[in-house]
Design a protein around this motif. Structure first.
Motif, mmCIF file in Angstrom:
data_model
loop_
_atom_site.group_PDB
_atom_site.id
_atom_site.type_symbol
_atom_site.label_atom_id
_atom_site.label_comp_id
_atom_site.label_asym_id
_atom_site.label_seq_id
_atom_site.Cartn_x
_atom_site.Cartn_y
_atom_site.Cartn_z
ATOM 1 N N LEU A 33 4.487 3.752 5.493
ATOM 2 C CA LEU A 33 5.335 3.297 4.902
ATOM 3 C C LEU A 33 4.408 3.401 3.595
ATOM 4 C CD1 LEU A 33 7.775 1.307 3.657
ATOM 5 C CD2 LEU A 33 5.762 -0.811 4.829
ATOM 6 N N VAL A 35 4.289 1.460 -0.070
ATOM 7 C CA VAL A 35 4.680 -0.313 -0.740
ATOM 8 C C VAL A 35 4.121 0.118 -2.503
ATOM 9 C CG1 VAL A 35 3.669 -2.176 -0.608
ATOM 10 C CG2 VAL A 35 4.567 -0.867 1.352
ATOM 11 N N LEU A 53 8.879 1.378 -0.461
ATOM 12 C CA LEU A 53 9.215 -0.136 -0.365
ATOM 13 C C LEU A 53 8.407 -1.007 -1.410
ATOM 14 C CD1 LEU A 53 10.478 -2.604 0.928
ATOM 15 C CD2 LEU A 53 8.557 -3.545 2.047
ATOM 16 N N ARG A 63 5.391 -10.033 2.253
ATOM 17 C CA ARG A 63 6.319 -9.422 3.085
ATOM 18 C C ARG A 63 6.807 -7.891 4.384
ATOM 19 N NH1 ARG A 63 11.783 -10.120 2.324
ATOM 20 N NH2 ARG A 63 12.427 -7.741 1.562
ATOM 21 N N ALA A 72 9.106 -7.866 4.980
ATOM 22 C CA ALA A 72 10.475 -7.157 5.075
ATOM 23 C C ALA A 72 10.814 -6.850 6.353
ATOM 24 C CB ALA A 72 9.850 -5.813 3.759
ATOM 25 N N GLU A 74 11.439 -3.605 7.177
ATOM 26 C CA GLU A 74 10.136 -2.117 7.930
ATOM 27 C C GLU A 74 8.324 -2.573 8.285
ATOM 28 O OE1 GLU A 74 12.409 -1.076 4.206
ATOM 29 O OE2 GLU A 74 11.898 -3.527 4.426
#
Length: 102
Positions: A33, A35, A53, A63, A72, A74
């Motif tokens: 991920l 971010v 994200l 989050r 989130a 994710e």
């Protein structure tokens, strides 16, 4: 050296290797991920990162905590590889250390 510079240096020592754009893209391709913690004005000025994200810094821990009520979608587990991105790498280093502690 200022106190915040010392804190940044300590964070970077604890984190170790800092990824470049190609490594971050490969991590994202492998299921990690990205971010983006840049504030809106910087994203508007410089553009967004495909697939990243967007999480404002003041919401990051809430989050990205997979056990939290405000996570989130994710944020699926604590072992999820995450690359935190900011404008110059200072805030993202401190934020990444905070996430590691989480």
């Amino acid at each position: 050296m200022s106190a915040v510079d010392a804190l940044l240096a300590q964070a970077r020592r604890q984190l170790g290797h800092r990824m470049g754009p190609l490594e971050a893209a490969a991590l994202q391709e492998a299921g990690g991920l990205l971010v983006d913690i840049r504030y809106a004005e910087l994203r508007e000025r410089d553009g967004t990162i495909p697939g990243a994200l967007i999480v404002e810094r003041n919401e990051l821990e809430w989050r990205l905590d997979p056990t939290g009520a405000h996570r989130a979608p994710e944020a699926t587990h604590h072992g999820l590889p995450v690359v935190v991105i900011c404008n110059e790498g200072y805030a993202s280093s401190l934020a990444a250390l905070s996430l590691r502690q989480l």
